[in-house]
Design a protein around this motif. Structure first.
Motif, PDB file in Angstrom:
ATOM      1  N   LEU A 193      43.162  24.296  38.148  1.00 45.43           N
ATOM      2  CA  LEU A 193      43.579  25.628  37.719  1.00 45.43           C
ATOM      3  C   LEU A 193      44.700  26.173  38.586  1.00 45.43           C
ATOM      4  O   LEU A 193      45.651  26.785  38.082  1.00 45.43           O
ATOM      5  N   LEU A 194      44.607  25.952  39.897  1.00 43.92           N
ATOM      6  CA  LEU A 194      45.646  26.453  40.793  1.00 43.92           C
ATOM      7  C   LEU A 194      47.006  25.847  40.474  1.00 43.92           C
ATOM      8  O   LEU A 194      48.000  26.562  40.321  1.00 43.92           O
ATOM      9  N   THR A 195      47.042  24.529  40.372  1.00 39.22           N
ATOM     10  CA  THR A 195      48.320  23.861  40.129  1.00 39.22           C
ATOM     11  C   THR A 195      48.910  24.263  38.787  1.00 39.22           C
ATOM     12  O   THR A 195      50.089  24.618  38.690  1.00 39.22           O
ATOM     13  N   GLY A 196      48.094  24.199  37.748  1.00 41.27           N
ATOM     14  CA  GLY A 196      48.587  24.549  36.425  1.00 41.27           C
ATOM     15  C   GLY A 196      49.062  25.983  36.330  1.00 41.27           C
ATOM     16  O   GLY A 196      50.066  26.277  35.680  1.00 41.27           O
ATOM     17  N   ASP A 228      34.863  33.636  42.179  1.00 42.69           N
ATOM     18  CA  ASP A 228      36.140  33.751  41.465  1.00 42.69           C
ATOM     19  C   ASP A 228      36.022  33.170  40.060  1.00 42.69           C
ATOM     20  O   ASP A 228      36.493  33.758  39.082  1.00 42.69           O
ATOM     21  N   VAL A 229      35.396  31.999  39.991  1.00 39.20           N
ATOM     22  CA  VAL A 229      35.218  31.347  38.690  1.00 39.20           C
ATOM     23  C   VAL A 229      34.375  32.217  37.772  1.00 39.20           C
ATOM     24  O   VAL A 229      34.670  32.389  36.579  1.00 39.20           O
ATOM     25  N   GLN A 230      33.312  32.817  38.307  1.00 38.44           N
ATOM     26  CA  GLN A 230      32.427  33.641  37.497  1.00 38.44           C
ATOM     27  C   GLN A 230      33.127  34.912  37.011  1.00 38.44           C
ATOM     28  O   GLN A 230      33.007  35.301  35.851  1.00 38.44           O
ATOM     29  N   VAL A 231      33.853  35.575  37.929  1.00 39.74           N
ATOM     30  CA  VAL A 231      34.544  36.820  37.559  1.00 39.74           C
ATOM     31  C   VAL A 231      35.639  36.555  36.529  1.00 39.74           C
ATOM     32  O   VAL A 231      35.746  37.250  35.514  1.00 39.74           O
ATOM     33  N   MET A 285      41.027  33.078  33.310  1.00 41.05           N
ATOM     34  CA  MET A 285      41.043  31.964  34.244  1.00 41.05           C
ATOM     35  C   MET A 285      42.454  31.637  34.741  1.00 41.05           C
ATOM     36  O   MET A 285      42.618  31.052  35.821  1.00 41.05           O
ATOM     37  N   GLU A 286      43.475  32.001  33.976  1.00 41.16           N
ATOM     38  CA  GLU A 286      44.837  31.706  34.389  1.00 41.16           C
ATOM     39  C   GLU A 286      45.256  32.481  35.640  1.00 41.16           C
ATOM     40  O   GLU A 286      46.294  32.204  36.240  1.00 41.16           O
ATOM     41  N   LEU A 287      44.438  33.454  36.035  1.00 38.36           N
ATOM     42  CA  LEU A 287      44.731  34.237  37.230  1.00 38.36           C
ATOM     43  C   LEU A 287      44.123  33.635  38.496  1.00 38.36           C
ATOM     44  O   LEU A 287      44.096  34.284  39.544  1.00 38.36           O
ATOM     45  N   MET A 288      43.645  32.405  38.421  1.00 32.19           N
ATOM     46  CA  MET A 288      42.990  31.763  39.560  1.00 32.19           C
ATOM     47  C   MET A 288      43.838  31.763  40.838  1.00 32.19           C
ATOM     48  O   MET A 288      43.289  31.964  41.940  1.00 32.19           O
ATOM     49  N   PHE A 329      45.829  33.982  42.058  1.00 36.35           N
ATOM     50  CA  PHE A 329      45.708  35.294  42.700  1.00 36.35           C
ATOM     51  C   PHE A 329      44.281  35.531  43.189  1.00 36.35           C
ATOM     52  O   PHE A 329      44.068  36.149  44.238  1.00 36.35           O
ATOM     53  N   ALA A 330      43.314  35.022  42.436  1.00 34.10           N
ATOM     54  CA  ALA A 330      41.926  35.129  42.878  1.00 34.10           C
ATOM     55  C   ALA A 330      41.726  34.389  44.192  1.00 34.10           C
ATOM     56  O   ALA A 330      41.015  34.862  45.093  1.00 34.10           O
ATOM     57  N   GLN A 331      42.359  33.221  44.330  1.00 34.69           N
ATOM     58  CA  GLN A 331      42.217  32.443  45.549  1.00 34.69           C
ATOM     59  C   GLN A 331      42.924  33.101  46.733  1.00 34.69           C
ATOM     60  O   GLN A 331      42.454  33.000  47.863  1.00 34.69           O
ATOM     61  N   ILE A 332      44.023  33.779  46.473  1.00 38.59           N
ATOM     62  CA  ILE A 332      44.676  34.543  47.542  1.00 38.59           C
ATOM     63  C   ILE A 332      43.712  35.612  48.051  1.00 38.59           C
ATOM     64  O   ILE A 332      43.586  35.849  49.262  1.00 38.59           O
TER      65      ILE A 332
END
Length: 452
Positions: free
Chosen positions: A126-129, A412-415, A422-425, A427-430
């Motif tokens: 998800l991060l890379t894509g 993050d995955v649940q929210v 999910m495409e916002l992963m 920013f969620a990881q940041i």
């Protein structure tokens, strides 16, 4: 009258059967899926499920597909409580809590998520894509405004926690130290565990004293964050002007995998390239974090997680414009497959060790009130600050707010799953990783001042 009644009943029955026959889950008609599910269930119940990736993934796909479909079709729940995503995670937790499957099944599925790296696999794809398809100028703008937006959520969360803590008789300091910090701290492994060690080092007490209630606190905070994501998604549907439907910045198309109007043809080779690139970026980020990161070797009491470095490296790769458009499109295609077909299985692997009894330990009025204040504060603060950077309120609140208030990477995955974003992963990881590291610094200061 009886003839009419019988005829109507027959037609109603035929209509119902017709609808049931059209139901497909995982692409399977019910007459195929149900026998498969029964067989897998019998094998699992006898404790002879294959203890490897095949057994774990089969169980997660079948269980997640069926339970997720149920959750997506429960009135009210499907619209306001996270639908199939949250329902699947809680249902998997019920298997563990009430011992509905043998311990061997729990271990197999849990190991698949942890030791075998399924959660890592999902997140890196998800991060890379996501990062590679964002317009380069937009990416720079987004990251430049994102940290201040996170801090806005943290400040308001702490402020509301102190206020509510005072009102309910707990006190502002205890409310911040024992409720706000755990919830905002980036989850368990990267948040509460190192935070407890900081607490123990400052107080001279066993870190477990602070850790046990703090861990229970992040469970309830995570649940509130997931429900909050579902509510924000619903709010965005009612008021379309406050959401970008997965895009963070107003007035921009977040995705830019094509050059001009040229159509990119993506096939199996490009998908393979995109997958290989994702795996490489994860390994590279982990190697850098372990061996070369200056910050991680200064002995500051905290480290920057490899996910954060991966987001940075992918961002640099995007800005450099050296990745061919077809490979970026392939990365996006692989990401879309994982979002569509691997999210529910992931919810099974994430929830399979969730003890629902943990919720009971934090179900006091004071704890619930303060936790709710923290989550609401994360929403309000990020919306207010995010407006300065032209972030959509819903997307800012979900990523910079709720992804700080959830349970870390799995949260993050649940929210994002509950909010269908999910495409916002990235920013969620940041939020979870860099934001979580910032909270560790804040925690060390606050513990030094107020912990005893």
């Amino acid at each position: 009258m009886s003839k009419i009644s019988v005829s109507t009943g027959k037609k109603t029955g035929e209509l119902a059967m017709g609808k049931i026959s059209k139901i497909k889950i995982l692409g399977f008609p019910l007459y195929m899926l149900l026998p498969m599910a029964i067989i897998v269930g019998v094998i699992a119940a006898q404790g002879i499920l294959l203890d490897n990736i095949i057994g774990a993934l089969l169980f997660a796909i079948i269980f997640g597909g069926i339970v997720g479909w149920i959750g997506d079709n429960i009135p009210i729940w499907k619209d306001w409580c996270g639908g199939g995503m949250l329902f699947t995670s809680l249902a998997a937790g019920a298997l563990y809590t009430f011992k509905l499957v043998p311990e061997s099944v729990i271990t197999t599925v849990s190991n698949f998520n942890g030791k075998m790296g399924f959660l890592d696999f999902y997140i890196v794809v998800l991060l890379t894509g996501s990062v590679l398809v964002v317009d380069r100028k937009l990416l720079i703008r987004a990251f430049a405004g994102f940290i201040p937006t996170i801090l806005g959520g943290v400040v308001v969360s702490f402020g509301l926690a102190a206020l509510v803590g005072t009102i309910v008789g707990v006190g502002p300091v205890e409310a911040i130290l024992n409720t706000a910090l755990p919830i905002i701290g980036g989850g368990n492994g990267a948040g509460v565990i190192p935070m407890s060690k900081i607490w123990g080092g400052i107080t001279g007490k066993d870190p477990a004293i602070w850790y046990a209630p703090a861990f229970a606190t992040i469970v309830i905070g995570n649940l509130m964050a997931v429900v909050g994501g579902a509510l924000l998604d619903r709010l965005g549907k009612k008021y379309p002007n406050i959401t970008g439907e997965g895009q963070l910045i107003r007035g921009h198309n977040q995705e830019a995998v094509s050059k001009g109007n040229e159509e990119i043809k993506v096939g199996m080779t490009e998908y393979a390239s995109g997958l290989a690139l994702a795996l490489f970026m994860f390994v590279l980020a982990g190697f850098y974090a372990d061996k070369f990161s200056i910050i991680n070797h200064l002995g500051l009491g905290f480290t920057i997680h490899k996910y954060a470095f991966m987001v940075i490296f992918c961002g640099l790769l995007n800005v450099s414009n050296i990745v061919p458009a077809e490979i970026r499109a392939g990365s996006k295609g692989v990401q879309q497959f994982f979002v569509k077909h691997m999210s529910l299985p992931l919810m099974v692997t994430v929830g399979i060790t969730l003890n629902l009894a943990d919720f009971a330990t934090v179900f006091s009025f004071q704890k619930i009130a303060i936790s709710l204040a923290v989550v609401i504060g994360s929403i309000i603060g990020t919306i207010v600050v995010g407006r300065w950077f032209k972030f959509y309120p819903v997307e800012a609140a979900i990523t910079a707010g709720l992804c700080m208030a959830n349970g870390g990477g799995s949260g993050d995955v649940q929210v994002l799953g509950a909010s269908h974003r999910m495409e916002l992963m990235p920013f969620a990881q940041i939020s979870s990783r860099i934001g979580g590291a910032i909270i560790l610094v804040i925690a060390s200061i606050l513990f030094g001042l107020f912990a005893s």
